[in-house]
Scaffold this motif. Structure first.
Motif, PDB file in Angstrom:
ATOM      1  N   GLN A 378     -13.388   4.110  -2.646  1.00  0.00           N
ATOM      2  CA  GLN A 378     -12.151   3.616  -3.532  1.00  0.00           C
ATOM      3  C   GLN A 378     -11.673   4.672  -2.844  1.00  0.00           C
ATOM      4  O   GLN A 378      -9.984   4.330  -3.089  1.00  0.00           O
ATOM      5  CB  GLN A 378     -12.555   3.898  -5.413  1.00  0.00           C
ATOM      6  N   ILE A 379     -11.744   6.031  -2.778  1.00  0.00           N
ATOM      7  CA  ILE A 379     -10.460   6.384  -1.564  1.00  0.00           C
ATOM      8  C   ILE A 379      -9.599   5.860  -0.468  1.00  0.00           C
ATOM      9  O   ILE A 379      -8.746   5.355   0.082  1.00  0.00           O
ATOM     10  CB  ILE A 379     -10.932   8.065  -1.621  1.00  0.00           C
ATOM     11  N   LEU A 380     -11.126   5.247   0.274  1.00  0.00           N
ATOM     12  CA  LEU A 380     -10.894   4.733   1.219  1.00  0.00           C
ATOM     13  C   LEU A 380      -9.890   3.269   0.893  1.00  0.00           C
ATOM     14  O   LEU A 380      -8.861   2.812   1.875  1.00  0.00           O
ATOM     15  CB  LEU A 380     -11.298   4.657   1.970  1.00  0.00           C
ATOM     16  N   LYS A 381     -10.172   2.686   0.376  1.00  0.00           N
ATOM     17  CA  LYS A 381      -9.140   1.312  -0.100  1.00  0.00           C
ATOM     18  C   LYS A 381      -7.494   1.849  -0.466  1.00  0.00           C
ATOM     19  O   LYS A 381      -6.707   0.959  -0.322  1.00  0.00           O
ATOM     20  CB  LYS A 381      -9.898   0.661  -1.762  1.00  0.00           C
ATOM     21  N   ALA A 382      -8.097   2.761  -1.370  1.00  0.00           N
ATOM     22  CA  ALA A 382      -6.679   3.287  -1.131  1.00  0.00           C
ATOM     23  C   ALA A 382      -6.148   3.012  -0.254  1.00  0.00           C
ATOM     24  O   ALA A 382      -4.803   3.692  -0.281  1.00  0.00           O
ATOM     25  CB  ALA A 382      -6.381   4.547  -2.280  1.00  0.00           C
ATOM     26  N   VAL A 383      -6.579   4.492   0.602  1.00  0.00           N
ATOM     27  CA  VAL A 383      -6.137   4.889   2.412  1.00  0.00           C
ATOM     28  C   VAL A 383      -5.190   3.175   2.748  1.00  0.00           C
ATOM     29  O   VAL A 383      -4.620   3.520   3.569  1.00  0.00           O
ATOM     30  CB  VAL A 383      -6.706   5.486   2.762  1.00  0.00           C
ATOM     31  N   VAL A 384      -6.282   2.486   2.913  1.00  0.00           N
ATOM     32  CA  VAL A 384      -5.836   1.288   3.821  1.00  0.00           C
ATOM     33  C   VAL A 384      -4.314   0.747   3.188  1.00  0.00           C
ATOM     34  O   VAL A 384      -3.658   0.091   3.883  1.00  0.00           O
ATOM     35  CB  VAL A 384      -7.193   0.351   3.084  1.00  0.00           C
ATOM     36  N   SER A 385      -4.915   0.737   1.382  1.00  0.00           N
ATOM     37  CA  SER A 385      -3.769  -0.445   0.682  1.00  0.00           C
ATOM     38  C   SER A 385      -2.365   0.731   1.437  1.00  0.00           C
ATOM     39  O   SER A 385      -1.298   0.315   1.542  1.00  0.00           O
ATOM     40  CB  SER A 385      -4.233  -0.260  -1.217  1.00  0.00           C
ATOM     41  N   ASN A 386      -2.161   2.048   1.693  1.00  0.00           N
ATOM     42  CA  ASN A 386      -0.743   2.147   1.592  1.00  0.00           C
ATOM     43  C   ASN A 386      -0.794   2.562   3.022  1.00  0.00           C
ATOM     44  O   ASN A 386       0.730   2.099   3.755  1.00  0.00           O
ATOM     45  CB  ASN A 386      -1.109   4.285   1.469  1.00  0.00           C
ATOM     46  N   ILE A 387      -1.366   1.705   4.265  1.00  0.00           N
ATOM     47  CA  ILE A 387      -1.489   1.106   5.255  1.00  0.00           C
ATOM     48  C   ILE A 387      -0.834  -0.002   5.556  1.00  0.00           C
ATOM     49  O   ILE A 387       0.582   0.288   6.489  1.00  0.00           O
ATOM     50  CB  ILE A 387      -2.577   1.691   6.134  1.00  0.00           C
ATOM     51  N   ASN A 388      -1.090  -0.727   4.786  1.00  0.00           N
ATOM     52  CA  ASN A 388      -0.444  -1.782   5.331  1.00  0.00           C
ATOM     53  C   ASN A 388       0.677  -2.280   3.579  1.00  0.00           C
ATOM     54  O   ASN A 388       2.060  -2.285   4.228  1.00  0.00           O
ATOM     55  CB  ASN A 388      -1.191  -3.398   3.600  1.00  0.00           C
ATOM     56  N   GLU A 389       0.892  -0.848   3.012  1.00  0.00           N
ATOM     57  CA  GLU A 389       2.542  -1.325   2.895  1.00  0.00           C
ATOM     58  C   GLU A 389       3.467  -0.555   3.436  1.00  0.00           C
ATOM     59  O   GLU A 389       4.460  -0.788   3.684  1.00  0.00           O
ATOM     60  CB  GLU A 389       2.149  -0.180   1.089  1.00  0.00           C
TER      61      GLU A 389
END
Length: 555
Positions: A378-389
């Motif tokens: 869940q942490i890594l998915k939040a990181v990836v979401s931040n990258i794309n944003e």
């Protein structure tokens, strides 16, 4: 039997001109483009795009953003021929020329020069290309030698070359008909005070750091307004300009060797400028400099992985290795290892504080944080979401700036055309017309260079979203290599992958900013001890996923 249809020729036009070439030889971007467009029209060649580097030297590929953009497009197969006006527009040294043409050939892209026509696919054509490249390099080297000869002559007659140091300024001397033909060097009284303090304090026994720290506390700054550093103080103490001398050719082949190209016998002559420091004080300082030249190297226990990666929480500067020895109650000494602010260690307490963080705690946190992120999807998915944003937000301001520059270029082109029309009907005298045209062309060169940089940056920053699996695989590979590699490889890996590590005021790690690109992936593969062949299975999967992308994120 039907003959296979010939593949249509899709051409990329590349043109370049340096500021000096346009001024001295009348080379023109527009003239090159017109010639090459007519050539394409005559031979029914379709133009894919025009890549224009304005006001940029051809001595290297650095800062030639349009050339870099063209090479990336060639790798993507967007055209099958590159057309230039002359070979030396592409490169002015043989090494770069052969490297570029070899890369084009690898991707089935033909190379054509309008002025020197030969088939680069044949043995004789390749030989001719090498010879033309060598001629271009010889021409450039000859120009460089002639410029150096002129500068050497100036130095030997006591005239300065380039910028003057702290304590002086240059004043233009009018020549014939009011034109500025030369300049003289004058003293700046308020800066003389600083230079004198530096020489007198060193002669009195103060060290470099002590002098820099004291000057910064007193509110003095360098010629560019920055704080004094140890290196800045050394440069002033070693400069014979202050005793009335001219020093020239201190370093040879600066663009390739930098400070490693120090010339043991530079030109030193009596200058035409007034001295600031007396011969007596100068000789005393140089004697002390020789005495203090041999400095024992500090030995640090332990291996520091994160030097220059950790950032000071106060000034943002990089932090470096530091060893502190404390005496115990029983009289024994204990050594403690830290990362401390480099600005404090180099420039003193006026600029910053030590803000030390324990070495072991910092390095353990980095490894621990990577493992935590991998262990919690869940942490890594939040990181990836931040990258794309972030990728989506980054593109918009760059595009807006590019649109603004494009509009300004159009305005200037229209303005230039109006001046031509006024000049043709005798509404502008020649001198005024020439001055206005020079001003417009100078601004156009600046804007085109910025436009090329922004275009390249937008192209490099792929807007396509990054997948969760790509980031997870990269972090996992990073973690595996940290566990299995020797120290030198781990330190290289840290500096390749980690952009910076910020710490809080409480002297604990705040966040780790990481950066992955295609070169990073290749480095992983080369360093992977489990790989059974040159590239390993990781290569085939990740190269496609990372094609044209650069991934930046913080954990």
């Amino acid at each position: 039997m039907l003959e296979p249809l010939e593949k249509p020729s899709i051409v990329a036009i590349y043109v370049r001109v340096s500021t000096e070439e346009q001024a001295l030889h009348g080379y023109s971007i527009d003239a090159q483009l017109d010639t090459l467009r007519e050539y394409c029209k005559l031979y029914n060649k379709e133009i894919y795009d025009e890549y224009v580097d304005r006001g940029i030297s051809g001595k290297s590929t650095e800062k030639r953003y349009e050339l870099q953009r063209m090479l990336k497009d060639a790798q993507m197969g967007l055209f099958n021929e590159v057309l230039v006006w002359k070979i030396n527009r592409l490169a002015r040294n043989t090494y770069d020329l052969l490297g570029i043409t070899q890369m084009l050939s690898k991707h089935s892209v033909a190379f054509t020069s309008f002025s020197e026509r030969f088939d680069t696919g044949s043995a004789m054509g390749k030989f001719a290309l090498q010879m033309m490249g060598a001629v271009g390099e010889l021409e450039r080297n000859t120009i460089v030698d002639n410029v150096k000869m002129g500068l050497s002559k100036r130095a030997k007659t006591g005239k300065h070359n380039g910028k003057v140091p702290l304590g002086y300024k240059t004043v233009e001397v009018p020549g014939e008909r009011g034109r500025n033909r030369d300049s003289r060097v004058e003293i700046v009284p308020e800066e003389v005070v600083i230079v004198t303090k530096i020489f007198e304090r060193f002669a009195a026994g103060q060290g470099f750091k002590s002098i820099a720290n004291q000057l910064n506390h007193e509110g003095y700054g360098t010629k560019s307004g920055n704080a004094f550093s140890i290196c800045g103080v050394k440069e002033i103490l070693d400069n014979p300009f202050y005793v009335g001398k001219i020093r020239y050719n201190r370093f040879e082949q600066w663009s390739e060797k930098r400070r490693k190209g120090r010339n043991p016998k530079p030109i030193i002559e009596n200058g035409l400028h007034p001295p600031i420091i007396s011969e007596e004080l100068w000789n005393k300082v140089q004697y002390l400099r020789q005495k203090k030249a041999v400095v024992s190297l500090k030995r640090f226990d332990g291996e520091f992985l994160l030097t220059w990666l950790i950032r000071c929480p106060k000034c943002g500067g990089p932090m470096v290795a530091n060893r502190i020895q404390n005496r115990q109650k029983d009289g024994s000494k204990i050594t403690r290892l830290y990362y401390s602010c480099s600005n404090f260690r180099n420039k003193g307490s006026k600029v910053c504080s030590a803000n030390s963080i324990r070495k072991q705690e910092a390095e353990q946190y980095v490894v621990k944080r990577v493992k935590e992120v991998l262990a919690q999807p869940q942490i890594l998915k939040a990181v990836v979401s931040n990258i794309n944003e972030r990728k989506a937000k980054r593109t918009k301001p760059l595009q807006q700036e590019l649109d603004s520059i494009t509009a300004r270029i159009a305005q200037l082109e229209e303005k230039r055309q109006r001046y031509f029309e006024l000049y043709e009907i005798d509404q502008l005298d020649r001198e005024l017309f020439s001055k206005r045209l020079d001003d417009i062309n100078a601004e156009l060169d600046r804007l085109h260079a910025k436009k090329s940089e922004l275009t390249f940056e937008l192209q490099d920053d792929n807007p396509e979203p990054v997948s969760y699996e790509v980031v997870r695989t990269l972090l996992k590979k990073f973690d595996e290599l940290l566990d299995s590699s020797p120290f030198e490889q781990r330190k290289t890996l840290m500096h390749l992958v980690i952009k910076k590590i910020t710490i809080k005021d409480t002297r604990t790690v705040d966040k780790i900013e990481m950066n992955f690109d295609e070169n990073t992936v290749q480095h992983f593969l080369a360093a992977d001890p489990s790989a059974t062949h040159a590239e390993g299975s990781f290569a085939l999967r990740m190269r496609r996923a990372l094609a044209g992308q650069k991934i930046w994120f913080a954990i």
